[in-house]
Design a protein around this motif. Structure first.
Motif, mmCIF file in Angstrom:
data_model
loop_
_atom_site.group_PDB
_atom_site.id
_atom_site.type_symbol
_atom_site.label_atom_id
_atom_site.label_comp_id
_atom_site.label_asym_id
_atom_site.label_seq_id
_atom_site.Cartn_x
_atom_site.Cartn_y
_atom_site.Cartn_z
ATOM 1 N N UNK A 137 0.859 -1.191 0.000
ATOM 2 C CA UNK A 137 0.000 0.000 0.000
ATOM 3 C C UNK A 137 0.893 1.240 0.000
ATOM 4 N N UNK A 138 0.524 2.186 -0.814
ATOM 5 C CA UNK A 138 1.300 3.426 -0.932
ATOM 6 C C UNK A 138 0.314 4.582 -0.804
ATOM 7 N N UNK A 139 0.555 5.453 0.172
ATOM 8 C CA UNK A 139 -0.380 6.561 0.415
ATOM 9 C C UNK A 139 0.327 7.905 0.347
ATOM 10 N N UNK B 285 7.561 12.482 2.403
ATOM 11 C CA UNK B 285 6.239 12.549 3.048
ATOM 12 C C UNK B 285 5.415 11.357 2.568
ATOM 13 N N UNK B 286 4.307 11.126 3.265
ATOM 14 C CA UNK B 286 3.439 10.010 2.891
ATOM 15 C C UNK B 286 3.914 8.722 3.547
ATOM 16 N N UNK B 287 3.229 7.619 3.238
ATOM 17 C CA UNK B 287 3.586 6.349 3.873
ATOM 18 C C UNK B 287 3.441 5.201 2.889
ATOM 19 N N UNK B 288 4.080 4.092 3.235
ATOM 20 C CA UNK B 288 3.967 2.895 2.397
ATOM 21 C C UNK B 288 4.197 1.674 3.273
ATOM 22 N N UNK C 56 5.485 -1.320 7.799
ATOM 23 C CA UNK C 56 5.753 0.053 7.390
ATOM 24 C C UNK C 56 7.206 0.173 6.896
ATOM 25 N N UNK C 57 7.392 0.836 5.755
ATOM 26 C CA UNK C 57 8.739 0.864 5.155
ATOM 27 C C UNK C 57 9.710 1.761 5.924
#
Ligand code: ADP
Length: 327
Positions: A7-9, A59-62, A68-69
């Motif tokens: 998942x990439x946000x 920024x952001x998350x994956x 969590x990366x």
């Protein structure tokens, strides 16, 4: 429905002032063959490097395999295998020693990695050459060995950054045969970046990325359906006049492309004779093709993905690699 394994946000990654990845979000399903397609400099490697924990996001998350990366880097690393553009094999060791080294780094006990290594080396047709030094291997053999090595710790996701760049068509075909078998046998998720249209066509879904932005995400068929019909390319004696006539007679607005006129029409076969009859400007050549991913990219970005530029990059890489081997 398959679970999401990546998942990439709202992912953002800067290099100084350069925005390499610009607010990208997407998910990859477990078992999927997922492709990242885009021209050089689009931000493909940067995204993959963030997912592999080699770069931190701005920024952001994956997350990968639920981890969590940034916060769970070790768990991510154990969940993934990497096949990157620049080979990371030790060419002074044999193929088998390279496997062993990798297995030790990942703490895979020998009773597990030895049988696994044998079946992986057989899968990539290198078992008979396992005791040869890697420096005697061809480019295609090295890539195959990297695939076998990248799988020795049984990752859930295999990341492949331009897996067949610089390889001849036959070696490319081989690599694809192994990857296809691997998917069938293990259900592994494959995430690859590519600028080759044929490679992108093999994917279950493709994300098209340009200037760090995700511009489309769909199946190859879904993406091609975005292009309105068949593509007609016309060379004429006078493009200005031909453009005007296409507007007046057919209500069509052609695009200019390398000295030709390009049209999208619903039924290309029946349109072609009408053009010849309708235009008074001499038509020097006329051709038609079904939409390709290249057309999709052109429609979405107004530019072509420039295979020529990419292939000159291939040549440079091959040259750099051969220099590396000489040293
Ligand atoms: P791709 O993999 O699609 O070719 P990259 O992710 O390598 O694209 O690059 C995206 C953008 O980031 C490009 O503009 C590139 O020049 C820039 N870039 C990549 N790596 C670095 C770096 N280490 N330092 C500065 N800029 C970089």
């Amino acid at each position: 429905m398959a679970n999401e394994i990546i998942t990439v946000n709202n992912l953002v990654r800067h290099y100084g002032k350069v925005v390499a990845v610009d607010d990208v979000s997407f998910n990859v399903k477990e078992g999927e063959l997922f492709g990242f397609l885009g021209p050089n400099g689009a931000g493909k490697s940067t995204t993959i490097n963030v997912l592999c924990t080699l770069l931190r996001p701005t920024a952001g998350s994956a997350s990968v395999n639920g981890y969590d990366v940034v916060k769970q880097q070790n768990a991510v690393r154990l969940s993934i295998g990497l096949i990157f553009q620049d080979p990371s094999l030790d060419i002074e060791l044999t193929a088998y020693e390279n496997l062993e080294f990798h297995a030790r780094i990942y703490n895979v006990p020998s009773e597990l990695w030895r049988p696994r290594g044998e079946s992986l080396m057989k899968m990539v047709d290198l078992w008979d050459r396992r005791n040869d030094l890697v420096k005697t291997y061809s480019g295609g053999m090295k890539r195959r060995l990297e695939i076998a090595r990248g799988l020795i710790h049984q990752p859930k996701v295999l990341f492949l950054d331009e897996p067949t760049i610089g390889l001849d068509p036959q070696s490319r075909e081989h690599i694809w045969r192994y990857l296809t078998n691997l998917r069938e046998q293990t259900g592994i998720t494959l995430f690859l970046t590519t600028h080759y249209m044929q490679e992108a066509e093999r994917c279950d879904r493709i994300a098209i990325i340009d200037h760090g932005k995700l511009v489309a995400l769909d199946t190859p068929a879904g993406l091609k359906a975005m292009v309105g019909g068949d593509i007609i390319t016309l060379h004429t004696a006078d493009n200005e006049q031909a453009t005007q006539q296409l507007r007046d007679i057919f209500g069509l607005e052609p695009a200019r492309e390398n000295g030709a006129l390009r049209l999208e029409v619903e039924q290309g076969e029946s349109f072609m004779p009408k053009v010849i009859q309708g235009l008074t400007v001499p038509v020097t050549s006329l051709s038609m093709h079904r939409p390709t991913l290249e057309d999709v990219f052109l429609n979405l970005t107004g530019r072509s993905i420039r295979e020529e530029e990419a292939s000159s990059k291939d040549t440079m890489r091959q040259w750099a690699r051969s220099r590396g081997r000489e040293r």
